[in-house]
Structure formats: C-alpha cells, structure tokens
Design a protein around this motif. Structure first.
Motif, PDB file in Angstrom:
ATOM      1  N   SER A   1      36.452   6.751 124.106  1.00  0.00           N
ATOM      2  CA  SER A   1      36.297   8.031 123.496  1.00  0.00           C
ATOM      3  C   SER A   1      35.261   9.081 123.770  1.00  0.00           C
ATOM      4  CB  SER A   1      36.599   8.143 121.904  1.00  0.00           C
ATOM      5  OG  SER A   1      37.021   9.439 121.611  1.00  0.00           O
TER       6      SER A   1
ATOM      7  N   ALA B   1      35.455  10.783 116.681  1.00  0.00           N
ATOM      8  CA  ALA B   1      34.191   9.891 117.249  1.00  0.00           C
ATOM      9  C   ALA B   1      32.966  10.710 117.283  1.00  0.00           C
ATOM     10  CB  ALA B   1      34.956   9.636 118.719  1.00  0.00           C
TER      11      ALA B   1
ATOM     12  N   ILE C   1      34.397   2.989 120.253  1.00  0.00           N
ATOM     13  CA  ILE C   1      34.768   2.645 118.944  1.00  0.00           C
ATOM     14  C   ILE C   1      35.738   1.543 118.940  1.00  0.00           C
ATOM     15  CG2 ILE C   1      34.279   4.775 118.142  1.00  0.00           C
ATOM     16  CD1 ILE C   1      37.229   5.033 117.221  1.00  0.00           C
TER      17      ILE C   1
END
Length: 379
Positions: free
Chosen positions: A223, A242, A253
């Motif tokens: 991300s 994020a 993540i």
C-alpha cells in the motif's frame, strides 16, 4: 541620368545583399534558464534537442507537451518498456525509431543508472527524478558528476509529491524544450480539474480508504504511505488508512490489519505487469471485459471478500501507473466519484481522459484504466 542610377545601384548592392542575408538567417537561439526542484538554476544556450531521460517513464509527461517526444531523446531509462509495456507499445507503434534509442539504466536508484553511458551519448540535457537525484534511496552524487562533466542536468518529478511537484515540473520541462505554450495549456486544464475536486470536498467527512497496490501480484497487502497515491486520496476527500502504518512512500500491512481497519472504500491497483501472476490487469489497450474479470478475481480472494467495502459495492480498481504521470488528474476524479458519490454524480473521468487524449497526448489513451464494483465480467 541612367548612368547615375546605375552607379547608385552598384553602391547599394553590398548593403542590400547583407540585409537580405540577415533577414534570411535564422534568429539566434535565446538562452533558457529554469530553477529545478532541487533549487538549482540551470541555463541552456537554447532549447534542449538531445535529452537523456534517466527514468524512461517520464516520457509519459513529455508526450503531453510534445507531439513527437521520441525525437528529443538521446537516451533513456529502460524502465518504461519494462514497467509500462502498454504505453511503450503505443509509442513504438507511432514512433518506430524509439526502439533504437540507447538505454542508460533500468530503475529508479542511482545504482541502476549508468553515468558513463549517459556521458558517451553527448546529451545537451539530462533529466533526473528526485529518486535518482538522491532524495529517496539515500545520497547520490549524479548531479555533481554531470556538472563536473559539463553536462546540464535538471531535477523534476511526478512521483514522490505529485500534487506539489507536477505543475512546476511541467512548466520547467516545457521551458527546457521550447514548449512553454503547450505546457501551460495542460497546466491550466489540470488546475481547473483539480480545483473543481478540491472545492467540492471542502468540509466533507473523509471516509476511510485502503489502496491495495499491485493487487494479486504479491502477498497481501502492499500500500502507499506518504506522498504518491496518498496525495490523490486526500485530494479526493478520503483518508488513507495506511498512512499511520507505513512510514515511507510505500510499504506492506498484513491482511489482519486490513480486516481490523475494515475501510469504507477499497481500491486495488494493477497493470499489465500483473497479467502473468493472475493479478489485476488494467492499462492501455486492455478491454473493459478483461479488466472486469481480473477485478472480480481480486475481490473474491479470501480475506478481501470479507471486507464491508466489497459487500457494499464500494470496491474498485485503478491503473497503478497513474502514479508517475500528470495523467493522475483522471485517477483523482475516479477516486472522488468512489469516495463521495453524492458530491460527484456529474463528474465523468472518461470524458476527462478522452479530452487529454485528443488535445494533448502524443499517443491514444484508450483502454480500461479503472473498474468499479458495479462492473460485471461478460460470460
């Protein structure tokens, strides 16, 4: 009387000849001076004609302000062909000479770039991104080395801080290649679209958004952190979940973190580079049917399918390579419609893309560059 006129004509002949030659001679090139993103002042004796694009993907910006951008290249990075094959194929079809342009590197790090190869091409200008100039991957001495070799170098960028750097980079590029008018026309178009979005999201709540980068190509879940796509999400009126989990521009993540956050909007990014791995396929030349099929596979994956955003029809797909081109204004429009459908019902990102293709782009911009949860693949 006739003899006198003949003598006068003979006397004036050299002056008239000199005047005619002066009028026929091309005007002397005017020096070009710009200030780049590193705060450096660069002066060229005239518009650049032999450019090395250290990162080949910046051809996508050059092609918005020059009808034949390949004609300016003395060399370029191989990343355009490797990372953006759909755009490369369209440039190669329209400008076959592009296949013979020498390459000077293959990535976005100083270690992946050949200084010696670039010098051997005798360019009148080298263009570096902020990453290659040393602001992302650690110190770099490329600027100093080119200056010592007597080769002008300019730093511009469309990736790390796109909302801050796109407009000054375009204006700088336009001035360096003698296309100020064309650059300013795109800047006006870009800023009008940007202000429209910004004005409509002022005071709005900011729904949570998760952007799943390179969906299906890697373990869940890559991300964007600060900059890049986070800038797009923020302008479109969303909140990137994020941002507090990833310290840099990109990171990863866990699926568990994603499920615990359960964002209101889920956006997967993809491209032609994910076709072999079964990931999300979007890009120039990709059909809407192919895009919809690959998107349906992504949102059906274990974990992703459990997100409320998927169940509520607020899952979408976006071409990943919007992240390094002034075309990103189209991506921001698509995000704005997905994040705030109640505020952007009349906004048409496809019309914006079509206008850019018709008015500015050196290549046709046709293909599925996004897909939303309402898209259904044909059987």
């Amino acid at each position: 009387m006739i003899a006198r006129l003949t003598r006068i004509a003979k006397q004036l002949a050299p002056a008239l000849l000199a005047l005619a030659l002066l009028q026929a001679a091309p005007a002397a090139a005017e020096p070009v001076t710009v200030t780049d993103l590193a705060g450096r002042t660069i002066t060229l004796p005239g518009s650049a004609k032999r450019i090395v694009l250290a990162q080949g993907r910046q051809l996508n910006a050059l092609g918005l302000i020059h009808a034949d951008p390949a004609s300016l290249l003395a060399g370029w990075g191989a990343d355009q062909k490797r990372q953006n094959p759909d755009a490369y194929a369209r440039y190669a079809a329209k400008f076959p000479a592009i296949a013979a342009i020498p390459t000077v590197g293959y990535g976005a790090t100083p270690e992946s770039f050949s200084f010696e190869r670039t010098v051997s091409l005798a360019p009148d200008l080298v263009i570096l991104s902020l990453s290659l100039a040393g602001t992302r991957h650690g110190p770099s001495d490329l600027v100093e080395r080119f200056e010592a070799a007597g080769i002008p170098v300019a730093v511009l960028d469309f990736y790390l801080q796109p909302l801050r750097d796109t407009v000054p980079s375009l204006r700088m590029l336009g001035k360096l290649i003698g296309r100020e008018t064309q650059a300013e026309a795109y800047v006006r178009f870009y800023e009008e679209r940007r202000e429209l979005i910004a004005s409509r999201v002022r005071g709005a709540d900011r729904p949570s958004v998760f952007m799943h980068a390179h969906a299906g190509g890697f373990d869940c879940c890559q991300s964007p952190g600060k900059g890049t796509f986070d800038d797009f999400i923020a302008l479109a009126g969303g909140r990137n979940i994020a941002i507090d989990m990833i310290p840099g521009a990109t990171g990863q993540i866990s699926l568990e973190q994603l499920l615990a956050s359960d964002p209101a909007v889920y956006v997967a990014t993809g491209g032609l580079h994910l076709a072999k791995s079964g990931g999300l396929v979007l890009g120039l030349g990709i059909s809407q049917e192919e895009a919809a099929r690959s998107f349906a596979k992504q949102v059906a994956r274990p974990g992703i399918s459990a997100l409320a955003a998927v169940r509520n029809g607020r899952a979408h797909g976006l071409w990943h390579l919007f992240n390094d081109t002034p075309l990103h204004i189209v991506a921001i429009e698509a995000l704005a419609k997905w994040i705030h459908p109640e505020r952007f019902g009349d906004l048409d990102p496809q019309a914006t893309l079509n206008e850019i293709s018709a008015r500015f782009s050196a290549i046709p911009l046709e293909g599925a560059l996004w897909v939303d949860g309402a898209a259904k693949p044909k059987p």
